[in-house]
Scaffold this motif. Structure first.
Motif, PDB file in Angstrom:
ATOM      1  N   TYR A  21      24.426  56.641  43.528  1.00 44.22           N
ATOM      2  CA  TYR A  21      24.418  56.012  45.437  1.00 44.22           C
ATOM      3  C   TYR A  21      25.177  55.370  45.433  1.00 44.22           C
ATOM      4  CZ  TYR A  21      24.079  61.011  46.100  1.00 44.22           C
ATOM      5  OH  TYR A  21      23.991  62.627  45.507  1.00 44.22           O
ATOM      6  N   GLU A  22      25.588  54.118  46.079  1.00 46.48           N
ATOM      7  CA  GLU A  22      25.783  52.819  46.327  1.00 46.48           C
ATOM      8  C   GLU A  22      25.467  52.287  48.328  1.00 46.48           C
ATOM      9  OE1 GLU A  22      30.515  52.879  45.282  1.00 46.48           O
ATOM     10  OE2 GLU A  22      29.677  51.130  43.593  1.00 46.48           O
ATOM     11  N   LYS A  23      25.316  51.520  48.355  1.00 46.95           N
ATOM     12  CA  LYS A  23      25.008  51.092  49.349  1.00 46.95           C
ATOM     13  C   LYS A  23      25.772  50.939  50.078  1.00 46.95           C
ATOM     14  CE  LYS A  23      20.573  51.169  48.968  1.00 46.95           C
ATOM     15  NZ  LYS A  23      19.254  52.225  49.860  1.00 46.95           N
ATOM     16  N   VAL A  24      26.394  51.380  51.350  1.00 49.38           N
ATOM     17  CA  VAL A  24      27.783  51.233  51.923  1.00 49.38           C
ATOM     18  C   VAL A  24      27.676  50.691  53.669  1.00 49.38           C
ATOM     19  CG1 VAL A  24      29.815  52.398  52.597  1.00 49.38           C
ATOM     20  CG2 VAL A  24      28.842  52.800  50.432  1.00 49.38           C
ATOM     21  N   ALA A  25      27.878  50.191  53.443  1.00 44.75           N
ATOM     22  CA  ALA A  25      28.631  49.447  55.449  1.00 44.75           C
ATOM     23  C   ALA A  25      29.958  50.634  55.767  1.00 44.75           C
ATOM     24  CB  ALA A  25      28.216  47.927  56.053  1.00 44.75           C
ATOM     25  N   PRO A  26      30.050  51.059  56.327  1.00 44.14           N
ATOM     26  CA  PRO A  26      31.007  51.652  57.221  1.00 44.14           C
ATOM     27  C   PRO A  26      32.029  50.944  57.691  1.00 44.14           C
ATOM     28  CG  PRO A  26      28.943  52.867  58.149  1.00 44.14           C
ATOM     29  CD  PRO A  26      28.996  51.514  57.804  1.00 44.14           C
ATOM     30  N   GLY A  27      33.234  50.985  57.598  1.00 43.44           N
ATOM     31  CA  GLY A  27      33.957  49.954  57.732  1.00 43.44           C
ATOM     32  C   GLY A  27      33.567  48.889  56.540  1.00 43.44           C
ATOM     33  N   VAL A  28      33.014  47.616  55.670  1.00 41.58           N
ATOM     34  CA  VAL A  28      33.285  47.693  55.433  1.00 41.58           C
ATOM     35  C   VAL A  28      32.859  47.461  53.461  1.00 41.58           C
ATOM     36  CG1 VAL A  28      31.167  45.677  54.599  1.00 41.58           C
ATOM     37  CG2 VAL A  28      31.125  46.348  57.062  1.00 41.58           C
ATOM     38  N   GLY A  29      32.387  49.048  52.914  1.00 37.36           N
ATOM     39  CA  GLY A  29      32.824  49.220  51.782  1.00 37.36           C
ATOM     40  C   GLY A  29      30.965  48.934  51.340  1.00 37.36           C
ATOM     41  N   PRO A  30      31.543  49.021  49.543  1.00 35.60           N
ATOM     42  CA  PRO A  30      29.671  48.519  49.295  1.00 35.60           C
ATOM     43  C   PRO A  30      29.077  47.067  49.681  1.00 35.60           C
ATOM     44  CG  PRO A  30      31.949  49.343  47.581  1.00 35.60           C
ATOM     45  CD  PRO A  30      32.289  49.254  48.728  1.00 35.60           C
ATOM     46  N   VAL A  31      28.315  47.273  49.300  1.00 34.09           N
ATOM     47  CA  VAL A  31      26.990  45.987  49.956  1.00 34.09           C
ATOM     48  C   VAL A  31      26.259  44.982  48.845  1.00 34.09           C
ATOM     49  CG1 VAL A  31      27.385  46.168  52.375  1.00 34.09           C
ATOM     50  CG2 VAL A  31      25.290  47.271  51.178  1.00 34.09           C
ATOM     51  N   ASP A  32      25.695  43.721  48.997  1.00 33.40           N
ATOM     52  CA  ASP A  32      25.016  43.319  47.873  1.00 33.40           C
ATOM     53  C   ASP A  32      24.037  44.092  48.851  1.00 33.40           C
ATOM     54  OD1 ASP A  32      27.132  40.773  47.366  1.00 33.40           O
ATOM     55  OD2 ASP A  32      26.704  42.964  46.009  1.00 33.40           O
ATOM     56  N   ARG A  33      22.229  43.894  47.767  1.00 32.93           N
ATOM     57  CA  ARG A  33      21.549  44.513  48.021  1.00 32.93           C
ATOM     58  C   ARG A  33      20.746  43.622  48.797  1.00 32.93           C
ATOM     59  NH1 ARG A  33      17.430  48.120  46.202  1.00 32.93           N
ATOM     60  NH2 ARG A  33      19.003  49.197  44.602  1.00 32.93           N
ATOM     61  N   GLU A  34      21.052  42.070  48.236  1.00 32.96           N
ATOM     62  CA  GLU A  34      20.665  40.620  49.178  1.00 32.96           C
ATOM     63  C   GLU A  34      20.673  40.681  51.208  1.00 32.96           C
ATOM     64  OE1 GLU A  34      21.833  40.765  46.108  1.00 32.96           O
ATOM     65  OE2 GLU A  34      20.350  41.040  44.624  1.00 32.96           O
ATOM     66  N   GLU A  35      22.347  42.116  50.539  1.00 36.28           N
ATOM     67  CA  GLU A  35      22.302  41.634  51.887  1.00 36.28           C
ATOM     68  C   GLU A  35      21.485  42.644  52.972  1.00 36.28           C
ATOM     69  OE1 GLU A  35      26.974  39.575  51.369  1.00 36.28           O
ATOM     70  OE2 GLU A  35      26.835  42.453  51.703  1.00 36.28           O
ATOM     71  N   ILE A  36      21.380  43.013  52.727  1.00 35.00           N
ATOM     72  CA  ILE A  36      20.623  44.389  53.352  1.00 35.00           C
ATOM     73  C   ILE A  36      19.251  44.024  53.942  1.00 35.00           C
ATOM     74  CG2 ILE A  36      19.205  46.480  53.058  1.00 35.00           C
ATOM     75  CD1 ILE A  36      21.521  47.013  50.647  1.00 35.00           C
ATOM     76  N   VAL A  37      18.425  44.672  55.125  1.00 35.96           N
ATOM     77  CA  VAL A  37      17.432  43.838  55.609  1.00 35.96           C
ATOM     78  C   VAL A  37      17.009  45.606  57.019  1.00 35.96           C
ATOM     79  CG1 VAL A  37      18.322  41.621  56.299  1.00 35.96           C
ATOM     80  CG2 VAL A  37      18.927  43.048  58.365  1.00 35.96           C
ATOM     81  N   LYS A  38      15.786  44.637  57.212  1.00 37.07           N
ATOM     82  CA  LYS A  38      15.498  46.173  58.181  1.00 37.07           C
ATOM     83  C   LYS A  38      15.447  46.253  59.188  1.00 37.07           C
ATOM     84  CE  LYS A  38      11.465  47.236  54.184  1.00 37.07           C
ATOM     85  NZ  LYS A  38      11.632  46.451  53.800  1.00 37.07           N
ATOM     86  N   GLY A  39      15.733  47.401  59.742  1.00 38.75           N
ATOM     87  CA  GLY A  39      16.535  47.404  61.493  1.00 38.75           C
ATOM     88  C   GLY A  39      15.595  48.432  62.040  1.00 38.75           C
TER      89      GLY A  39
END
Length: 284
Positions: free
Chosen positions: A47-65
């Motif tokens: 599984y890949e980390k994906v943002a709607p409308g953006v596509g796959p994203v790097d792990r470094e760009e992910i923060v908790k919300g």
């Protein structure tokens, strides 16, 4: 391989400190987990980390919300979260004692064994164990471990002490919310006597090793069969009894009598005889 302690520190009662070690009293069962496989290639699905409308994203760009309202988030980075973690302490102070039957079963979450850390701690450990037993109380405290505080209880168990992690009040639902619509009327005396007789008939010492997760056992058997078949698919047995569908409402009186091994009209005297015996026991 020696068991690894969940926590090591001082168990404190007023000015008395007892060095102890805490070990898990339970372990994971024989659960079976599955992976998703791409059948044509035999490759495991990832599984890949994906943002709607953006596509796959790097792990470094992910923060908790934390969602404060629908679609609105407060963003927190790891350093901010780390700053509010509770510092682990090496002391568990017993700050309150309650009757051993005062804590509702809903609050108990996970048990641990508490043992003396060395020979020098044994005398104080035994005194605390026997004091809890004599007063029929449970000690309460808060254990700071792995960044958070856990409410725990301490009570005697044979030669030792059991620590149980308790749920906080906001984690437990009120039973009244679920049981309020159940009638409060008394049970039918004859039905009650039959049910009590059935319970007496089936009463035995608790032997947990007699119970197994039949679903897990069946999965293991299925997997072993597939392995021995070298990948061949299992064919459903056409002679197997079909699963029952629907169901009729069974008369409770008849079901209880059948469970006890009694018959119908010819056995009507037996329940009444038990009822009289039951009454004699109560008067005694």
């Amino acid at each position: 391989m020696a068991a690894r302690a969940f926590w090591q520190g001082q168990l404190r009662l007023a000015l008395v400190s007892i060095p102890v070690e805490v070990y898990p009293a339970t372990r994971s069962g024989a659960a079976i987990s599955f992976h998703q496989i791409h059948e044509p290639s035999g490759k495991r699905i990832r599984y890949e980390k994906v943002a709607p409308g953006v596509g796959p994203v790097d792990r470094e760009e992910i923060v908790k919300g934390y969602e404060v309202s629908r679609g609105n988030y407060v963003l927190l980075d790891d350093e901010e979260i780390e700053s509010v973690r509770i510092e682990s302490r090496k002391t568990l102070e017993l700050v309150q004692f309650v009757g051993s039957d005062e804590i509702d079963v809903l609050y108990y979450e996970k048990p641990y064994f508490v043992v003396p850390a060395d020979d020098l701690a044994e005398d104080a450990y035994i005194v605390l164990r026997e004091a809890l037993r004599q007063t029929r109380t449970v000690g309460l405290g808060q254990l700071s471990v792995r960044g958070r505080e856990q409410l725990v209880s301490l009570k005697p168990c044979g030669r030792g002490l059991i620590m149980e992690v308790l749920r906080y009040a906001d984690e437990v639902q009120r039973a009244q919310n679920w049981f309020r619509d159940i009638p409060t009327r008394d049970a039918d005396p004859e039905l009650l006597d039959l049910a009590a007789s059935l319970i007496e008939k089936k009463t035995a010492r608790f032997a947990p090793d007699k119970f197994h997760d039949r679903y897990v056992d069946a999965l293991h058997a299925l997997i072993d069969k597939k392995v021995k078949a070298k990948g061949e698919r299992i064919i459903e047995d056409p002679d197997a009894d079909p699963a029952p569908k629907g169901g009729n409402v069974i008369d409770l009186m008849a079901a209880l009598k059948q469970s006890l091994g009694t018959g119908g009209d010819e056995d009507q005297g037996r329940p009444r005889k038990r009822a009289a015996s039951s009454s004699r026991r109560k008067r005694a």
